[in-house]
Design an enzyme around this catalytic site. Structure first.
Site, mmCIF file in Angstrom:
data_model
loop_
_atom_site.group_PDB
_atom_site.id
_atom_site.type_symbol
_atom_site.label_atom_id
_atom_site.label_comp_id
_atom_site.label_asym_id
_atom_site.label_seq_id
_atom_site.Cartn_x
_atom_site.Cartn_y
_atom_site.Cartn_z
ATOM 1 N N HIS A 1 -13.821 29.579 -10.212
ATOM 2 C CA HIS A 1 -13.866 28.135 -9.961
ATOM 3 C C HIS A 1 -15.169 27.747 -9.286
ATOM 4 O O HIS A 1 -15.866 26.828 -9.717
ATOM 5 C CB HIS A 1 -12.728 27.727 -9.003
ATOM 6 C CG HIS A 1 -11.368 27.709 -9.619
ATOM 7 N ND1 HIS A 1 -11.069 26.988 -10.738
ATOM 8 C CD2 HIS A 1 -10.209 28.304 -9.239
ATOM 9 C CE1 HIS A 1 -9.776 27.144 -11.037
ATOM 10 N NE2 HIS A 1 -9.234 27.945 -10.134
ATOM 11 N N GLY B 1 0.820 -1.207 0.000
ATOM 12 C CA GLY B 1 0.000 0.000 0.000
ATOM 13 C C GLY B 1 0.845 1.244 0.000
ATOM 14 O O GLY B 1 2.057 1.178 0.182
ATOM 15 N N PRO B 2 0.201 2.395 -0.204
ATOM 16 C CA PRO B 2 0.930 3.655 -0.251
ATOM 17 C C PRO B 2 1.596 3.966 1.094
ATOM 18 O O PRO B 2 1.213 3.392 2.120
ATOM 19 C CB PRO B 2 -0.144 4.693 -0.574
ATOM 20 C CG PRO B 2 -1.420 3.981 -0.702
ATOM 21 C CD PRO B 2 -1.243 2.560 -0.352
ATOM 22 N N PRO B 3 2.586 4.858 1.109
ATOM 23 C CA PRO B 3 3.266 5.200 2.354
ATOM 24 C C PRO B 3 2.293 5.794 3.377
ATOM 25 O O PRO B 3 1.338 6.471 3.003
ATOM 26 C CB PRO B 3 4.271 6.268 1.931
ATOM 27 C CG PRO B 3 4.365 6.190 0.462
ATOM 28 C CD PRO B 3 3.103 5.601 -0.039
ATOM 29 N N ASP C 1 -3.938 24.988 -12.059
ATOM 30 C CA ASP C 1 -5.186 24.537 -12.684
ATOM 31 C C ASP C 1 -4.902 23.900 -14.031
ATOM 32 O O ASP C 1 -5.468 22.866 -14.377
ATOM 33 C CB ASP C 1 -6.136 25.718 -12.905
ATOM 34 C CG ASP C 1 -6.420 26.457 -11.615
ATOM 35 O OD1 ASP C 1 -6.331 25.825 -10.550
ATOM 36 O OD2 ASP C 1 -6.725 27.658 -11.686
ATOM 37 N N THR D 1 0.133 4.395 5.406
ATOM 38 C CA THR D 1 -1.208 3.845 5.602
ATOM 39 C C THR D 1 -1.268 2.891 6.786
ATOM 40 O O THR D 1 -2.296 2.278 7.025
ATOM 41 C CB THR D 1 -1.697 3.111 4.341
ATOM 42 O OG1 THR D 1 -0.628 2.318 3.847
ATOM 43 C CG2 THR D 1 -2.129 4.097 3.292
ATOM 44 N N GLY D 2 -0.158 2.741 7.494
ATOM 45 C CA GLY D 2 -0.196 1.942 8.714
ATOM 46 C C GLY D 2 0.333 0.525 8.561
ATOM 47 O O GLY D 2 -0.023 -0.348 9.354
ATOM 48 N N HIS E 1 -10.783 35.039 -9.662
ATOM 49 C CA HIS E 1 -10.296 33.725 -10.080
ATOM 50 C C HIS E 1 -10.944 32.619 -9.241
ATOM 51 O O HIS E 1 -11.501 31.664 -9.784
ATOM 52 C CB HIS E 1 -8.770 33.697 -9.944
ATOM 53 C CG HIS E 1 -8.140 32.387 -10.301
ATOM 54 N ND1 HIS E 1 -7.390 32.219 -11.441
ATOM 55 C CD2 HIS E 1 -8.128 31.187 -9.666
ATOM 56 C CE1 HIS E 1 -6.959 30.973 -11.499
ATOM 57 N NE2 HIS E 1 -7.386 30.317 -10.419
ATOM 58 N N GLU E 2 -10.889 32.795 -7.932
ATOM 59 C CA GLU E 2 -11.434 31.745 -7.066
ATOM 60 C C GLU E 2 -12.939 31.627 -7.215
ATOM 61 O O GLU E 2 -13.487 30.522 -7.243
ATOM 62 C CB GLU E 2 -11.060 32.003 -5.597
ATOM 63 C CG GLU E 2 -9.558 31.950 -5.308
ATOM 64 C CD GLU E 2 -8.884 30.680 -5.815
ATOM 65 O OE1 GLU E 2 -9.560 29.630 -5.881
ATOM 66 O OE2 GLU E 2 -7.696 30.733 -6.176
HETATM 67 P P1 ADP Z 1 3.632 2.745 6.651
HETATM 68 O O1 ADP Z 1 4.457 1.691 7.301
HETATM 69 O O2 ADP Z 1 2.442 2.213 5.910
HETATM 70 O O3 ADP Z 1 4.385 3.732 5.822
HETATM 71 P P2 ADP Z 1 3.201 3.527 9.356
HETATM 72 O O4 ADP Z 1 2.612 2.288 9.893
HETATM 73 O O5 ADP Z 1 4.616 3.787 9.665
HETATM 74 O O6 ADP Z 1 2.959 3.616 7.794
HETATM 75 O O7 ADP Z 1 2.308 4.745 9.841
HETATM 76 C C1 ADP Z 1 2.832 5.965 10.175
HETATM 77 C C2 ADP Z 1 1.979 6.647 11.206
HETATM 78 O O8 ADP Z 1 0.726 6.996 10.659
HETATM 79 C C3 ADP Z 1 1.653 5.766 12.374
HETATM 80 O O9 ADP Z 1 2.621 5.893 13.373
HETATM 81 C C4 ADP Z 1 0.312 6.289 12.846
HETATM 82 O O10 ADP Z 1 0.472 7.373 13.731
HETATM 83 C C5 ADP Z 1 -0.315 6.812 11.595
HETATM 84 N N1 ADP Z 1 -1.272 5.873 11.007
HETATM 85 C C6 ADP Z 1 -1.196 5.352 9.766
HETATM 86 N N2 ADP Z 1 -2.235 4.555 9.521
HETATM 87 C C7 ADP Z 1 -2.995 4.534 10.623
HETATM 88 C C8 ADP Z 1 -4.225 3.872 10.976
HETATM 89 N N3 ADP Z 1 -4.868 3.069 10.138
HETATM 90 N N4 ADP Z 1 -4.727 4.100 12.210
HETATM 91 C C9 ADP Z 1 -4.083 4.916 13.060
HETATM 92 N N5 ADP Z 1 -2.934 5.559 12.787
HETATM 93 C C10 ADP Z 1 -2.379 5.388 11.584
HETATM 94 ZN ZN ZN Z 2 -7.208 28.355 -9.846
#
Ligand code: ADP
Ligand code: ZN
Length: 609
Positions: free
Chosen positions: A430, A205-207, A503, A209-210, A426-427
């Site tokens: 939009h 998963g993306p960075p 934009d 995300t836990g 401008h804003e």
């Molecule tokens: P990854 O390893 O996916 O890059 P981490 O597990 O290191 O991400 O998450 C970094 C921080 O983001 C965690 O320490 C926490 O504080 C927060 N975090 C990320 N996802 C969650 C989640 N699902 N629930 C609670 N906190 C989260």
């Molecule tokens: Zn704009």
């Protein structure tokens, strides 16, 4: 839990320093010492000393004269002149002619400085170097050079360990991992029936995300030790060191089984092997060792390997085949419900006012990762402290979302009156274009306070819920909305400014994706012209079509954007009075909410109907 990660500098860096010091020493210090005793004087002083019979030794060279005073405590130097009688006069003065006046300081000092000092420096550096080496290669308490020690950190379970409850959202991932926890609790249940659990689980998963959190939570829930090491830590200076580390890690893990081994950023070692000459030998050896180790232990010995990556497509197929990392657990960006839950988890730690509505905040923070949400909550708490309040309010949270999106408010920036007017139009451009179309997300907030990111203002649109599918019409409307800012500038002031660059970028990207990836053009039907490279990291794309097609695509992109731009201009021209009123209001207030905005829009509609 303490994790110490010292930034490592490549070894070459230290060799470089040694080399530099030696060069400097030779270039600067040595000549300085050698000449330190010689004092330069003018020819007049020399003649005077000759006449006064003050000269001890003298050495006449082709273009310089070196001489000393009577007791030879000082050495002088002066340029040679065409002076035919010099020799006679010197002789008369009682000076002694010689060919090698000692120009140097006392022999002892010379010896110390030119021989002992470099040796001392060298030894000191050597000591330092070997210590760094040992640190790089292994734990601090390992034997000399610590070859092949893994620096995996062991976490002994404690009551403060992370549990599944601390990881909000991510229900599917948790469900998937719960089986592993259950196995660690009661392996017999599984062995009795003859089932083996996967040896490795890949968290993808993306960075932010836990993923790391989930791995820790598995260990925490099961109450087993947790080894953690980053893939990049295996990749070492010396071929073979990484492989030795892998061996050591698995040896330690087997001793502590049942346990969890967590390898972060596994793509650092597990990338596809190139197979070309001069590839990264070290990395491949490390990967091979990892594969061997994973094959080596039987399924049910209680060591479970969790690995995280955000580039699954780059992993070597050998790593993901059954029997190794055969289970893949997606850890996606949280949806609306997940975001709300994550915000609540992190808000447990802070004092908050009654007005905080996490649903709204979660809606505003569309697309944010768990780490970003944690950051948003913390930013809000910091803002409350800065304002000397004792609790975090809704406004703090909203502001901190804006900080994350657009940077801090730039208090010092003063826009000229004209500029401020242009930005306001401008804003509103939009926002009004968005409001006049169906299928656009409602406007949440419009502001013309400059931000540190360089944005002079922005319009925040927030979807009601999560959106998983976008129709062609909705995408077109998005492009129209994006062109609305520039369109307003043109309609009102008849000029174009640089304010629309962001934009333009976004509109182009969308239009391009519609053609090349979403199959939304008649010409190309359902043919993919671009492939997404890494889905979780920015989603870069590569073109997969002939140059002729590229030209056609480019033309199509321009067509789409132009058409929507014209549409936006027309809309604004037709609603000019409303545009003026709204822009005037925003100009005066600087920040207006979606409700204020809609009130004015609806008033007008009511009046004209
Ligand atoms: P990854 O390893 O996916 O890059 P981490 O597990 O290191 O991400 O998450 C970094 C921080 O983001 C965690 O320490 C926490 O504080 C927060 N975090 C990320 N996802 C969650 C989640 N699902 N629930 C609670 N906190 C989260
Ligand atoms: Zn704009």
């Amino acid at each position: 839990m303490k994790e110490v990660k010292s930034p490592k500098k490549p070894l070459i860096y230290y060799y470089g320093i040694v080399f530099l010091i030696l060069i400097l020493f030779n270039l600067i210090i040595t000549p300085l010492i050698q000449n330190s005793r010689i004092e330069e004087t003018d020819y007049g002083t020399f003649m005077e000393m000759t006449n006064n019979k003050e000269i001890g030794l003298v050495e006449v060279d082709d273009n310089e004269i070196i001489f000393t005073n009577k007791d030879q405590s000082k050495v002088y130097k002066t340029g040679a002149m065409n002076d035919p009688n010099l020799t006679q006069r010197l002789y008369d003065s009682g000076a002694t002619f010689t060919k090698n006046i000692d120009r140097q300081t006392s022999p002892l000092v010379t010896f110390l400085v030119s021989f002992v000092l470099p040796v001392v420096i060298f030894i000191a550096l050597g000591q330092y170097l070997s210590r760094r080496l040992a640190e790089q290669l292994g734990g601090k308490n390992s034997m000399a050079f610590g070859m092949g020690k893994s620096n995996a950190r062991v976490y002994v379970p404690s009551s403060s360990g992370i549990k599944f409850d601390d990881v909000a959202g991510e229900d599917e991932a948790k469900e998937n991992l719960a089986e592993i926890v259950d196995y660690l609790h009661d392996p017999k249940k599984y062995t009795d029936i003859g089932a083996t659990l996967p040896k490795g689980v890949l968290l993808v998963g993306p960075p932010g995300t836990g993923k790391t959190m989930l791995a820790k939570a598995v260990a925490g829930e099961a109450g087993v030790p947790f080894f953690s090491i980053a893939g990049s830590e295996f990749v070492e200076m010396f071929v073979g060191a990484g492989a030795a580390k892998v061996r050591d890690l698995f040896r330690q893990a087997k001793e502590k089984a049942p346990c969890i081994v967590f390898i972060d950023e596994i793509d650092a070692i597990g990338g596809k092997r190139s197979g070309q000459v001069g590839g990264n030998d070290e990395r491949e050896q490390t990967l091979n060792q990892l594969l061997t180790e994973m094959d080596g232990f039987e399924g049910n010995n209680g060591v479970i390997i969790l690995a995280a990556t955000n580039r699954p497509e780059s992993l070597d197929p050998a790593l993901t085949r059954p029997g190794r990392f055969d289970r893949r657990v997606p850890v996606e960006l949280p949806d609306l419900k997940g975001r709300e839950a994550i915000l609540k988890v992190h808000a447990r730690k802070i004092k908050k006012a009654d007005d905080v509505d996490f649903h709204t905040i979660a809606r505003m923070a569309a697309g944010a990762s768990g780490a970003e949400l944690a950051n948003i909550v913390n930013e809000a708490a910091l803002r409350a402290v800065r304002d000397k309040r004792s609790a975090v309010t809704e406004a703090d949270l909203e502001e901190s979302i804006e900080v994350v999106i657009a940077g801090y408010q730039k208090k010092g920036t003063v826009l000229s009156d004209q500029e401020k007017k242009v930005v306001a139009y401008h804003e509103i451009g939009h926002a009004l274009v968005a409001a006049l179309q169906s299928h656009s997300a409602p406007v949440q907030k419009i502001t013309i306070i400059p931000r540190t990111s360089g944005a002079l203002g922005y319009t925040m649109q927030v979807e009601q819920g999560d959106k998983y599918l976008l129709s062609k019409e909705e995408l077109m409307n998005k492009i129209t909305t994006l062109t609305g800012g520039r369109a307003a500038e043109e309609v009102v002031f008849g000029l174009v400014t640089t304010g629309a660059s962001n934009d333009i970028e976004q509109a182009t990207k969308l239009a391009r994706a519609m053609i090349t990836r979403y199959g939304m053009s008649d010409t190309f039907d359902m043919v993919a012209m671009e492939n997404v490279q890494n889905q979780y990291l920015g989603g870069d794309t590569t073109l997969a079509c002939s140059p002729e097609t590229q030209t056609q695509i480019d033309r199509k992109v321009v067509d789409i954007v132009r058409e929507q731009h014209e549409k936006a201009k027309k809309m604004l021209q037709e609603n000019r009075p409303l545009l003026d009123r709204l822009a005037g209001y925003l100009y005066e207030k600087e920040t207006i909410t979606g409700e204020e905005f809609m009130r004015i829009v609806n008033e007008k509609e009511g009046a004209s109907a």
